[in-house]
Design an enzyme around this catalytic site. Structure first.
Site, PDB file in Angstrom:
ATOM      1  N   ASP A 234      -5.675  12.899  -6.162  1.00  0.00           N
ATOM      2  CA  ASP A 234      -5.026  12.437  -4.930  1.00  0.00           C
ATOM      3  C   ASP A 234      -5.265  13.505  -3.872  1.00  0.00           C
ATOM      4  O   ASP A 234      -5.981  14.491  -4.118  1.00  0.00           O
ATOM      5  CB  ASP A 234      -3.524  12.169  -5.162  1.00  0.00           C
ATOM      6  CG  ASP A 234      -3.035  10.988  -4.318  1.00  0.00           C
ATOM      7  OD1 ASP A 234      -3.147  11.079  -3.088  1.00  0.00           O
ATOM      8  OD2 ASP A 234      -2.576   9.989  -4.885  1.00  0.00           O
TER       9      ASP A 234
ATOM     10  N   HIS B 238      -6.981   8.769  -0.259  1.00  0.00           N
ATOM     11  CA  HIS B 238      -6.285   9.764  -1.090  1.00  0.00           C
ATOM     12  C   HIS B 238      -7.281  10.729  -1.737  1.00  0.00           C
ATOM     13  O   HIS B 238      -7.147  11.088  -2.911  1.00  0.00           O
ATOM     14  CB  HIS B 238      -5.433   9.065  -2.162  1.00  0.00           C
ATOM     15  CG  HIS B 238      -4.201   8.402  -1.599  1.00  0.00           C
ATOM     16  ND1 HIS B 238      -3.125   9.108  -1.114  1.00  0.00           N
ATOM     17  CD2 HIS B 238      -3.897   7.092  -1.424  1.00  0.00           C
ATOM     18  CE1 HIS B 238      -2.200   8.265  -0.670  1.00  0.00           C
ATOM     19  NE2 HIS B 238      -2.646   7.037  -0.836  1.00  0.00           N
TER      20      HIS B 238
ATOM     21  N   GLU C 270      -4.048   2.387   0.396  1.00  0.00           N
ATOM     22  CA  GLU C 270      -3.808   3.234   1.565  1.00  0.00           C
ATOM     23  C   GLU C 270      -5.073   3.966   2.032  1.00  0.00           C
ATOM     24  O   GLU C 270      -5.099   5.194   2.100  1.00  0.00           O
ATOM     25  CB  GLU C 270      -2.690   4.235   1.231  1.00  0.00           C
ATOM     26  CG  GLU C 270      -1.388   3.516   0.892  1.00  0.00           C
ATOM     27  CD  GLU C 270      -0.250   4.447   0.490  1.00  0.00           C
ATOM     28  OE1 GLU C 270       0.886   4.176   0.918  1.00  0.00           O
ATOM     29  OE2 GLU C 270      -0.490   5.428  -0.252  1.00  0.00           O
TER      30      GLU C 270
HETATM   31  C1  ACM Z   1       0.780   3.485  -4.067  1.00  0.00           C
HETATM   32  O1  ACM Z   1       1.983   3.638  -4.285  1.00  0.00           O
HETATM   33  N1  ACM Z   1       0.226   4.066  -3.004  1.00  0.00           N
HETATM   34  C2  ACM Z   1      -0.058   2.700  -4.953  1.00  0.00           C
END
Ligand code: ACM
Ligand code: ZN
Length: 483
Positions: free
Chosen positions: A137, A205, A269
């Site tokens: 991440d 991410h 995201e």
């Molecule tokens: C998430 O909680 N961004 C999958």
């Protein structure tokens, strides 16, 4: 079904018949285990406790293992010192869903292997069978990749802004799993019939990867392993072919280390802000004849899934990969075998329905209804977990696994669900345990137990017998849950 109050198992088995008398012994008990091909279902088992002994039968080793876990619960309740006394009982049991998962975010919080193994053991006791291991991440890259050493040298370390002069970063901020750690954890899970699904989150991410290899981003950096939380604009450059060399190295490493059929490739995201301004991404859109920047993500997802397929693996993706997927072109059409992980429950049923309408298998992790266990479990602002979100024990017990509007055929695409623990606000193992339990017990029950036998009041009663089992395992849990 005849119920025996003193047995109080979690999850509730499909059929429990109380027998006459009890079985007493000095530990360990004598258990006869038998493979019986007539028992239907790979995870199904029969457990019989009679005055003269205990029998577990199943059609597979996995079924035998689940029988042992139920017996383990009975023994935890019925043992004093080296003596045990078990009520006679006959249990026939099998799971409602094949995917009963637990996700741990090891990027925002680097959990040591010892803790992961402890949680795997507790998951096994609850008949959970999937460990979704979130390994990358913005805040840290957690595994070595052949040919990309800076992922570890740079990407696995983050500074603590509150202690900038500390020579040694704290273990929960920085660290990585060696190949030996990974093999050990995968083997430990396999012994407990738990499938490990690694996640590498792409194309968003990815700040930790970009800090290590800035040429993979649209602007070329410099980038930092993030100390901020949230959604970052800098993501992998969809116009740069070098990202595919990188991803191929990542996938071949994962394929070598993880024997299971799935790799989770994230997809959540991923803002298109940088792509819209990047000459390489714009050129890619033009070459592919795409009108929407989001279609670049479809194109990447399709390519990543095809690359994984060459390694014999199936992609799992967060539900955003379906956004605007009705605008697919020949180049951007998503493969038909990816599994979708639903999480954006604030959008209601839509993302889940989108998946099943396209015939895609679905795993339910609705963030604000029972799945995100990093949310506080009470409305008390002094309680642990992220506020003001709140997801109670009852929310976990009533997690939506189907939505109204799903046809019977579409319901068959729902593989199960998960409890997800994101790590931003967690700075020690005990905090993680407190947030996980007892909500993970509730999720385990609704994923295992057939719907007609689910009953929240009864679950709460059985929990009073079950929680001391967690005490025995040294697991902290929240005692003041809200109804
Ligand atoms: C998430 O909680 N961004 C999958
Ligand atoms: Zn770009």
């Amino acid at each position: 079904m005849k119920k025996t109050e003193h047995i109080a198992l979690v999850p509730q088995p499909a059929r429990v018949e109380a027998g006459e008398g009890s079985y007493t012994c000095t530990l360990p008990p004598k258990v006869a285990e038998r493979i019986d091909p007539s028992i239907t279902g790979n995870e199904a088992y029969h457990l019989t406790v009679k005055p003269d002994g205990i029998t577990i039968s199943a059609s597979s080793d996995t079924g035998i293992f689940h029988g042992r876990q139920t017996l383990r619960q009975l023994l935890m309740t019925g043992t004093e010192g080296s003596q045990c006394l078990l009520p006679c009982v006959e249990i026939s049991d099998s799971p409602r869903f094949p995917w009963r998962g637990f996700m741990l975010d090891c990027s925002r919080h680097f959990y040591l292997p010892k803790f992961i193994k402890k949680m795997l053991d507790v998951c096994a006791l609850h008949h959970l069978n999937v460990f979704h291991w979130h390994l990358s991440d913005d805040q840290g890259w957690r595994f070595p990749v052949d040919g990309y050493p800076k992922l570890i040298e740079v990407g696995s370390k983050r500074v603590n802004p509150h202690y900038p002069n500390t020579a040694e970063p704290k273990h929960w901020e920085s660290g990585f799993y060696t190949e030996d750690d990974i093999r050990d954890i995968v083997a430990y899970a396999a012994e407990r019939h738990i499938l490990v699904i690694p996640e590498v989150d792409l194309p968003g991410h990815t700040s930790a990867a970009l800090a290590a290899y800035p040429e993979l981003g649209c602007t070329g950096g410099p980038y930092e392993v993030e100390i901020r939380y949230g959604v970052m604009d800098d993501i992998l450059c969809a116009g740069n072919d070098a990202i595919f060399d990188f991803i191929e190295a990542v996938f071949s490493t994962l394929a070598r280390l993880f024997p299971g059929p799935y790799v989770h490739i994230g997809g959540d995201e991923a803002p298109t802000t940088r792509w819209e301004a990047c000459p390489k991404c714009r050129a890619r859109m033009k070459a592919l004849g795409l009108s929407l920047p989001r279609q670049l993500q479809h194109w990447l997802t399709a390519r990543f899934a095809a690359m994984l397929a060459k390694h014999g693996k199936t992609a799992v993706c967060w539900d955003e990969v379906l956004e605007d997927s009705d605008k697919a072109t020949a180049d951007t059409a998503l493969p038909k075998n990816i599994t979708i992980m639903y999480w954006r429950s604030w959008l209601g049923a839509k993302p889940a329905l989108q998946a099943v309408e396209q015939g895609l298998p679905l795993v339910m992790t609705p963030c604000n209804h029972g799945s995100y266990l990093n949310f506080s479990q009470t409305h008390d602002p002094g309680d642990a977990g992220s506020h003001p979100e709140c997801s109670t024990l009852h929310d976990s017990y009533t997690i939506p696994l189907y939505y109204p509007g799903m046809t019977d055929e579409q319901k068959k695409l729902v593989r199960g669900g998960q409890g997800n623990l994101w790590g931003e606000l967690i700075n020690n193992d005990k905090n993680a345990e407190y947030l996980l339990f007892p909500r993970l017990c509730a999720l385990a029950e609704v994923l295992w137990t057939e719907e007609s036998l689910q009953n929240y009041d009864d679950f709460q009663k059985r929990l009073q017998t079950h929680l001391p089992r967690l005490d025995t395992l040294g697991v902290l849990y929240c005692r003041s849950v809200e109804e």
